[in-house]
Design an enzyme around this catalytic site. Structure first.
Site, PDB file in Angstrom:
ATOM      1  CG  HIS A 251      -2.089  -0.957   1.312  1.00 51.97           C
ATOM      2  ND1 HIS A 251      -2.826  -1.037   0.275  1.00 51.97           N
ATOM      3  CD2 HIS A 251      -2.349  -2.041   1.902  1.00 51.97           C
ATOM      4  CE1 HIS A 251      -3.809  -2.169   0.415  1.00 51.97           C
ATOM      5  NE2 HIS A 251      -3.193  -2.905   1.665  1.00 51.97           N
TER       6      HIS A 251
HETATM    7  C1  BDR Z   1      -3.789   1.512   4.234  1.00 48.06           C
HETATM    8  O1  BDR Z   1      -4.507   1.424   5.474  1.00 48.06           O
HETATM    9  C2  BDR Z   1      -3.629   1.077   6.462  1.00 48.06           C
HETATM   10  O2  BDR Z   1      -3.788  -0.251   7.094  1.00 48.06           O
HETATM   11  C3  BDR Z   1      -2.218   1.131   5.411  1.00 48.06           C
HETATM   12  O3  BDR Z   1      -1.149   1.409   6.404  1.00 48.06           O
HETATM   13  C4  BDR Z   1      -2.528   1.662   4.169  1.00 48.06           C
HETATM   14  O4  BDR Z   1      -2.001   3.024   4.440  1.00 48.06           O
HETATM   15  C5  BDR Z   1      -4.451   0.482   3.158  1.00 48.06           C
HETATM   16  O5  BDR Z   1      -5.739   0.722   3.051  1.00 48.06           O
END
Ligand code: BDR
Ligand code: CA
Length: 331
Positions: A251
Site C-alpha cells: 500500500h
Molecule cells: C492503508 O490502510 C492502512 O492499513 C495502511 O497503512 C495503508 O495506508 C491501506 O488501506
C-alpha cells in the site's frame, strides 16, 4: 565537458500512521537519493496517535533518520473514534515486535498541521506531501491556512479505490481504510486547489511482496531487511487469512513509487468526491475529465489524478534496489 548537475532532491513531508507498510515506505523515502525527507507527521489510524507517534520516533531513532517527527491528529474531524485495527498491524502498530519502553528522539514542538504550514510557507512551491494515513492533518492545515494549497508542489496519497482491476474497498465493499477513517477530511482535501495524485487499492492490491521477496530482502538489506521481515510476519498472517495471498499488499510504498517514478503507473484525471454518510461512507468517486454529465456535485472542483494500473515488476525491483543500496550505504 562537466556532466550536468543532478536535479536537487525533492523536499518531502511524510504524513503517516505507522503501521507496518508505513514503516516500509518510510525507509523507501529515506533511502531514495532523489528525496530530501524534511519532516514526518503522524496521524491516528493503524493505531492511536500516541502509538503511531511513538513508532515514528522509534523508526527515526532505529534508522538514524534526521527528519523531525511532528505529532498530528488524535481523532477524525467529525466521526467518533473507533477501535484501532489491531488485527492488521498488531497492538503496537508494528506487528507486535518488541519496542523499547524509552525512545530518546523527541517530538517537534509544533503539531503536525502547523508543521506542514510552516514548512510549505518556508519553501513555497517546493514541498511534496506524501500522505499515507487518514487525511486529517492535511484538512486541518488547509482549514487553518487555505493559502498553502497554491504553495504545495504536489500531494501524493495512498487511499481510496475506484474499481480498477476489481478493487473497490478493503474496509467495506466500497471504502478503503485511510478514506473511511476520516471521509470528511478526505473530501475537504480533494476540494482544495492543489494537485493530488491518488494511489489507491486499484494499484496497491495489484502489487504483492511475497514471502520469498521478503526473505530475499532480509538476506540482502541488513538491519532494514531483518526489521521488515520481523514486523511483516503479523501482517502476512492477516493477509493470508483475509485474502488468501502469500505475501503482503504494497500500500504505502506505492505512493512513494509514484513520486520516484510516475512512469510505473497509468492514470486518469478528474475531480473526486468522498461519500460522507450512509452505507457507501468512505467511497471515493471520480468524474472523469473526458465525460460530460448534466450538473453534478463534481462541477467546479479541481481535477486530480488517480492511478489505474501499475508495472508491478519494475516497482518491486525499484523498492528492492532502493532498500538494499540504502542499507549498504549506511552499514
Ligand atoms: C492503508 O490502510 C492502512 O492499513 C495502511 O497503512 C495503508 O495506508 C491501506 O488501506
Ligand atoms: Ca498507512
Amino acid at each position: 565537458m562537466p556532466s550536468p548537475a543532478a536535479p536537487a532532491p525533492m523536499k518531502v513531508i511524510y504524513d503517516t500512521d505507522p503501521g507496518i507498510d508505513d514503516a516500509m515506505a518510510l525507509l523507501f523515502l529515506e533511502y531514495a537519493p532523489s528525496v530530501d525527507l524534511v519532516g514526518i507527521t503522524t496521524v491516528l489510524g493503524n493505531a492511536s496517535i500516541d502509538t503511531t507517534t511513538r513508532n515514528a520516533l522509534y523508526l527515526k531513532e532505529l534508522f538514524e533518520i534526521e527528519a523531525p517527527v511532528a505529532r498530528g491528529a488524535a481523532k477524525p474531524l467529525v466521526l467518533p473514534l473507533t477501535e484501532e485495527p489491531h488485527y492488521v498491524h498488531g497492538h503496537n502498530g508494528l506487528g507486535d515486535v518488541p519496542i523499547p519502553d524509552t525512545i530518546t528522539a523527541a517530538e517537534h514542538e509544533l503539531p503536525a498541521h502547523r508543521f506542514i504550514i510552516e514548512m510549505v510557507r518556508k519553501h513555497p512551491g517546493e514541498i511534496t506531501l506524501v500522505a499515507v494515513g487518514r487525511m486529517t492533518n492535511l484538512a486541518l492545515a488547509l482549514r487553518e491556512d487555505p493559502g498553502i494549497a497554491a504553495l504545495v508542489k504536489q500531494v501524493v496519497i495512498m487511499g481510496g479505490a475506484f474499481g480498477y482491476s476489481g478493487h473497490s474497498g478493503n474496509v467495506t465493499p466500497v471504502a478503503e481504510a485511510n478514506i473511511i477513517g476520516d471521509p470528511h477530511a478526505a473530501d475537504e482535501m480533494f476540494a482544495a486547489q492543489w494537485p493530488i495524485v491518488v494511489v489507491g487499492l486499484d494499484v496497491t492490491q495489484e502489487c504483492v511482496m511475497t514471502t520469498a521477496y521478503m526473505q530475499e530482502l532480509r538476506e540482502k538489506a541488513g538491519k532494514a531487511g531483518q526489521f521488515f521481515w520481523d514486523i511483516s510476519r503479523f501482517y502476512e498472517d492477516f493477509y493470508r487469512k483475509a485474502t488468501g495471498i502469500d505475501g503482503i499488499f504494497v500500500h504505502d510504498s506505492s505512493a512513494v513509487a509514484y513520486l520516484l517514478d510516475p512512469s510505473l503507473f497509468e492514470t486518469r484525471t478528474g475531480p473526486i468526491k468522498v461519500v460522507t454518510e450512509g452505507i457507501a461512507i468512505g467511497q471515493t468517486i471520480q468524474k472523469p475529465t473526458t465525460r460530460s454529465f448534466p450538473p453534478t456535485p463534481w462541477d467546479g472542483l479541481p481535477d486530480h489524478t488517480i492511478c489505474t494500473a501499475v508495472d508491478t515488476e519494475r516497482f518491486l525491483d525499484l523498492y528492492f534496489r532502493t532498500i538494499v543500496e540504502g542499507a549498504a550505504a549506511r552499514a
